[in-house]
Design a protein around this motif. Structure first.
Motif, PDB file in Angstrom:
ATOM      1  N   PHE A 304      19.202  46.444  37.265  1.00  0.00           N
ATOM      2  CA  PHE A 304      20.577  46.425  36.780  1.00  0.00           C
ATOM      3  C   PHE A 304      21.108  44.995  36.716  1.00  0.00           C
ATOM      4  O   PHE A 304      20.779  44.157  37.572  1.00  0.00           O
ATOM      5  N   SER A 305      21.922  44.731  35.711  1.00  0.00           N
ATOM      6  CA  SER A 305      22.682  43.478  35.642  1.00  0.00           C
ATOM      7  C   SER A 305      24.075  43.803  35.114  1.00  0.00           C
ATOM      8  O   SER A 305      24.284  44.806  34.426  1.00  0.00           O
ATOM      9  N   TRP A 306      25.060  42.909  35.429  1.00  0.00           N
ATOM     10  CA  TRP A 306      26.458  43.189  35.116  1.00  0.00           C
ATOM     11  C   TRP A 306      27.096  42.038  34.353  1.00  0.00           C
ATOM     12  O   TRP A 306      26.740  40.871  34.539  1.00  0.00           O
ATOM     13  N   GLN A 307      28.075  42.406  33.538  1.00  0.00           N
ATOM     14  CA  GLN A 307      29.002  41.445  32.919  1.00  0.00           C
ATOM     15  C   GLN A 307      30.407  41.980  33.166  1.00  0.00           C
ATOM     16  O   GLN A 307      30.672  43.170  32.933  1.00  0.00           O
ATOM     17  N   TYR A 308      31.323  41.096  33.642  1.00  0.00           N
ATOM     18  CA  TYR A 308      32.669  41.553  34.012  1.00  0.00           C
ATOM     19  C   TYR A 308      33.675  40.438  33.744  1.00  0.00           C
ATOM     20  O   TYR A 308      33.308  39.253  33.616  1.00  0.00           O
ATOM     21  N   PRO A 309      34.965  40.760  33.680  1.00  0.00           N
ATOM     22  CA  PRO A 309      35.982  39.790  33.232  1.00  0.00           C
ATOM     23  C   PRO A 309      36.027  38.491  34.034  1.00  0.00           C
ATOM     24  O   PRO A 309      36.187  37.411  33.473  1.00  0.00           O
ATOM     25  N   GLY A 310      35.903  38.557  35.337  1.00  0.00           N
ATOM     26  CA  GLY A 310      36.033  37.349  36.149  1.00  0.00           C
ATOM     27  C   GLY A 310      34.742  36.599  36.377  1.00  0.00           C
ATOM     28  O   GLY A 310      34.674  35.693  37.211  1.00  0.00           O
ATOM     29  N   GLN A 311      33.698  36.919  35.614  1.00  0.00           N
ATOM     30  CA  GLN A 311      32.374  36.345  35.862  1.00  0.00           C
ATOM     31  C   GLN A 311      32.339  34.835  35.627  1.00  0.00           C
ATOM     32  O   GLN A 311      31.800  34.082  36.435  1.00  0.00           O
ATOM     33  N   GLU A 312      32.919  34.380  34.520  1.00  0.00           N
ATOM     34  CA  GLU A 312      32.907  32.946  34.210  1.00  0.00           C
ATOM     35  C   GLU A 312      33.729  32.138  35.208  1.00  0.00           C
ATOM     36  O   GLU A 312      33.471  30.953  35.429  1.00  0.00           O
ATOM     37  N   LEU A 313      34.720  32.784  35.818  1.00  0.00           N
ATOM     38  CA  LEU A 313      35.554  32.108  36.828  1.00  0.00           C
ATOM     39  C   LEU A 313      34.947  32.247  38.220  1.00  0.00           C
ATOM     40  O   LEU A 313      35.574  31.865  39.206  1.00  0.00           O
ATOM     41  N   GLU A 314      33.722  32.794  38.280  1.00  0.00           N
ATOM     42  CA  GLU A 314      33.010  33.008  39.547  1.00  0.00           C
ATOM     43  C   GLU A 314      33.820  33.854  40.511  1.00  0.00           C
ATOM     44  O   GLU A 314      33.904  33.597  41.708  1.00  0.00           O
ATOM     45  N   ARG A 315      34.395  34.882  39.956  1.00  0.00           N
ATOM     46  CA  ARG A 315      35.161  35.838  40.761  1.00  0.00           C
ATOM     47  C   ARG A 315      34.227  36.537  41.731  1.00  0.00           C
ATOM     48  O   ARG A 315      33.184  37.084  41.340  1.00  0.00           O
ATOM     49  N   PRO A 316      34.527  36.546  43.042  1.00  0.00           N
ATOM     50  CA  PRO A 316      33.623  37.185  44.013  1.00  0.00           C
ATOM     51  C   PRO A 316      33.615  38.703  43.857  1.00  0.00           C
ATOM     52  O   PRO A 316      34.672  39.344  43.852  1.00  0.00           O
ATOM     53  N   VAL A 317      32.401  39.262  43.710  1.00  0.00           N
ATOM     54  CA  VAL A 317      32.220  40.711  43.636  1.00  0.00           C
ATOM     55  C   VAL A 317      31.060  41.099  44.535  1.00  0.00           C
ATOM     56  O   VAL A 317      30.259  40.255  44.959  1.00  0.00           O
ATOM     57  N   ILE A 318      30.961  42.378  44.817  1.00  0.00           N
ATOM     58  CA  ILE A 318      29.859  42.930  45.611  1.00  0.00           C
ATOM     59  C   ILE A 318      29.099  43.920  44.738  1.00  0.00           C
ATOM     60  O   ILE A 318      29.708  44.757  44.058  1.00  0.00           O
ATOM     61  N   THR A 319      27.748  43.826  44.720  1.00  0.00           N
ATOM     62  CA  THR A 319      26.933  44.819  44.006  1.00  0.00           C
ATOM     63  C   THR A 319      25.980  45.478  44.994  1.00  0.00           C
ATOM     64  O   THR A 319      25.384  44.808  45.849  1.00  0.00           O
ATOM     65  N   GLN A 320      25.857  46.785  44.873  1.00  0.00           N
ATOM     66  CA  GLN A 320      24.960  47.558  45.718  1.00  0.00           C
ATOM     67  C   GLN A 320      24.047  48.397  44.830  1.00  0.00           C
ATOM     68  O   GLN A 320      24.535  49.124  43.952  1.00  0.00           O
ATOM     69  N   ASN A 321      22.728  48.291  45.042  1.00  0.00           N
ATOM     70  CA  ASN A 321      21.746  49.049  44.265  1.00  0.00           C
ATOM     71  C   ASN A 321      20.967  49.984  45.184  1.00  0.00           C
ATOM     72  O   ASN A 321      20.554  49.578  46.284  1.00  0.00           O
ATOM     73  N   PHE A 322      20.757  51.222  44.754  1.00  0.00           N
ATOM     74  CA  PHE A 322      19.984  52.167  45.551  1.00  0.00           C
ATOM     75  C   PHE A 322      19.477  53.283  44.639  1.00  0.00           C
ATOM     76  O   PHE A 322      19.911  53.407  43.481  1.00  0.00           O
ATOM     77  N   TRP A 323      18.539  54.089  45.159  1.00  0.00           N
ATOM     78  CA  TRP A 323      18.023  55.228  44.402  1.00  0.00           C
ATOM     79  C   TRP A 323      17.587  56.322  45.361  1.00  0.00           C
ATOM     80  O   TRP A 323      17.362  56.089  46.548  1.00  0.00           O
ATOM     81  N   ARG A 324      17.485  57.565  44.812  1.00  0.00           N
ATOM     82  CA  ARG A 324      17.013  58.705  45.585  1.00  0.00           C
ATOM     83  C   ARG A 324      16.365  59.716  44.640  1.00  0.00           C
ATOM     84  O   ARG A 324      16.573  59.661  43.416  1.00  0.00           O
ATOM     85  N   LEU A 325      15.580  60.622  45.196  1.00  0.00           N
ATOM     86  CA  LEU A 325      14.912  61.662  44.418  1.00  0.00           C
ATOM     87  C   LEU A 325      15.639  62.985  44.591  1.00  0.00           C
ATOM     88  O   LEU A 325      16.089  63.320  45.692  1.00  0.00           O
ATOM     89  N   ILE A 326      15.739  63.736  43.498  1.00  0.00           N
ATOM     90  CA  ILE A 326      16.310  65.079  43.575  1.00  0.00           C
ATOM     91  C   ILE A 326      15.290  66.064  43.017  1.00  0.00           C
ATOM     92  O   ILE A 326      14.608  65.795  42.027  1.00  0.00           O
ATOM     93  N   ASN A 327      15.170  67.196  43.684  1.00  0.00           N
ATOM     94  CA  ASN A 327      14.234  68.238  43.281  1.00  0.00           C
ATOM     95  C   ASN A 327      14.978  69.254  42.424  1.00  0.00           C
ATOM     96  O   ASN A 327      15.931  69.883  42.882  1.00  0.00           O
ATOM     97  N   ARG A 328      14.544  69.420  41.179  1.00  0.00           N
ATOM     98  CA  ARG A 328      15.206  70.336  40.256  1.00  0.00           C
ATOM     99  C   ARG A 328      14.520  71.689  40.213  1.00  0.00           C
ATOM    100  O   ARG A 328      14.768  72.493  39.315  1.00  0.00           O
ATOM    101  N   GLY A 329      13.677  71.967  41.204  1.00  0.00           N
ATOM    102  CA  GLY A 329      13.031  73.263  41.267  1.00  0.00           C
ATOM    103  C   GLY A 329      11.751  73.320  40.461  1.00  0.00           C
ATOM    104  O   GLY A 329      11.506  72.503  39.573  1.00  0.00           O
ATOM    105  N   THR A 330      10.903  74.305  40.767  1.00  0.00           N
ATOM    106  CA  THR A 330       9.607  74.540  40.102  1.00  0.00           C
ATOM    107  C   THR A 330       8.764  73.268  40.013  1.00  0.00           C
ATOM    108  O   THR A 330       8.095  73.027  39.011  1.00  0.00           O
ATOM    109  N   GLY A 331       8.856  72.413  41.049  1.00  0.00           N
ATOM    110  CA  GLY A 331       8.002  71.233  41.101  1.00  0.00           C
ATOM    111  C   GLY A 331       8.451  70.074  40.245  1.00  0.00           C
ATOM    112  O   GLY A 331       7.704  69.111  40.081  1.00  0.00           O
ATOM    113  N   HIS A 332       9.661  70.105  39.693  1.00  0.00           N
ATOM    114  CA  HIS A 332      10.151  69.027  38.839  1.00  0.00           C
ATOM    115  C   HIS A 332      11.083  68.117  39.637  1.00  0.00           C
ATOM    116  O   HIS A 332      12.006  68.580  40.310  1.00  0.00           O
TER     117      HIS A 332
END
Length: 374
Positions: A304-332
């Motif tokens: 993931f990458s981001w573009q946001y209004p305060g980026q050029e002004l070096e506005r401080p932001v926090i980014t959090q990345n994560f993932w998980r698996l979900i079982n949709r049944g019947t082995g999928h």
């Protein structure tokens, strides 16, 4: 008459030395000429041909393996594609070069195993593994690094690799940290059930847990490789379920851990992404969260990458990345990957468009949302 004969003899004596001198002189001039021509034909040309013949030999030798095993009494042995050693033995490997990089079974790094020692000396890199175990079975390789400043790349002409089996009658299968593993079946690529063995001559079979049966390996669609395990060349949904491997080698058969085969139905392509801002209208000093979510294949990473209004002004932001698996049944199974951009104290300059770029190996997807100043 006597006077005429006497004069003829005198003239003959004066003429003969002159003719003889010319003949001798001409021979002396010819011999040096002949000595100059013959050596050129016999010596100079063959030397030139020999140098041209040697050049390909010298250049090809550079692509040969640089990996060697240190034997007893200071002897060295170049390694072939595979090597079998008894568990408990120690091994020392060397790679010629002043900037050597090594690759070895990853679990040795995971557990920071003190049995493994790697050093770089002046003329070679050294890898020592002491008190080996069956779990050390795997690929060991090295290569030279070519560096220009801080940038380095692998020298493809100077590499070495060998697969080492550390045989153990008590451990026919290479031990793993877990007792159960998930294997994803994707119709577009082979799937590997990694029940590797420590003894290359062991007879290995594949079995389904339910219904209980041996799975036939036809060496076309399902093959066995002692270095990898069983390989499904073209996985289908019919292959899903729980399986295990059985190995035999001069004794009672041994059973591997169990593998849960899950069939993946998510289509190939760039990430399928959505973006949501909470809230979409904010007051000064409010906190906002902008979430970018991707549904995809279980074993495919998303960046993931981001573009946001305060980026050029070096506005401080926090980014959090994560993932998980979900079982949709019947082995999928589906993987949910998410990136969240957080602004803790909203200001007027933070109002505007928030753009998320999600990328995988197949391409990139851009999604956007807008946050207004309330």
């Amino acid at each position: 008459m006597r006077l005429w004969v006497l004069l003829s003899l005198l003239l003959l004596q004066e003429t003969l030395p002159h003719v003889i001198g010319q003949s001798a002189k001409s021979k002396r001039q010819k011999e040096p000429g002949e000595n100059k021509i013959k050596p050129i034909n016999k010596k100079v040309k063959p030397k030139g041909l020999k140098m041209k013949e040697r050049e390909p030999v010298d250049s090809s030798s550079k692509s040969q393996s640089i990996l060697m095993q240190v034997m007893d009494k200071g002897r060295f042995q170049k390694l072939t594609a595979t090597l079998s050693l008894s568990a408990g033995q120690s091994i020392e490997l060397r790679c010629k070069g002043s900037n050597v990089t090594w690759s070895y079974p990853s679990y040795l790094d995971t557990f920071k195993d003190s049995r493994l020692s790697i050093k770089q000396l002046d003329r070679y890199g050294q890898l020592i593994l002491t008190n080996s175990t069956a779990a050390d079975t795997g690929e060991y390789s090295c290569w030279l690094q070519l560096c220009n400043g801080n940038k380095c790349r692998k020298d493809e002409t100077k590499t070495g690799s060998t697969y080492i089996f550390f045989t153990d009658k008590e451990e026919l299968f290479v031990p793993t940290p877990s007792y159960f593993e998930i294997v994803y079946l994707n119709p577009d690529k082979p799937a590997v059930i990694p029940c590797r063995v420590t003894t290359p001559s062991a007879k290995v079979t594949l079995h389904r847990e339910f219904p209980a049966e041996e799975i036939e390996t036809d060496e076309t669609n399902i093959i066995y490789d002692a270095k990898k395990g069983f390989v499904y060349q073209h996985p289908t949904s019919d292959h899903k379920g729980i399986v295990y491997c059985k190995a035999e080698s001069q004794g009672a058969p041994q059973i591997s851990i169990k593998y849960h085969l899950l069939y993946v139905e998510v289509p190939k392509g760039p990430p399928s992404a959505t973006i949501v801002a909470s809230p979409s209208r904010a007051k000064v000093s409010d906190g906002i969260h902008v979430a970018c979510t991707v549904l995809g294949e279980p074993d495919v990473d998303v960046n993931f990458s981001w573009q946001y209004p305060g980026q050029e002004l070096e506005r401080p932001v926090i980014t959090q990345n994560f993932w998980r698996l979900i079982n949709r049944g019947t082995g999928h199974t589906t993987r949910i990957s998410k990136s969240v951009l957080i602004i803790e104290d909203f200001e007027a300059r933070d109002a505007g468009n928030y753009i998320c770029i999600a990328q995988n190996l197949q391409g990139a997807t851009t999604v956007a949302t807008r946050v207004e100043l309330n």
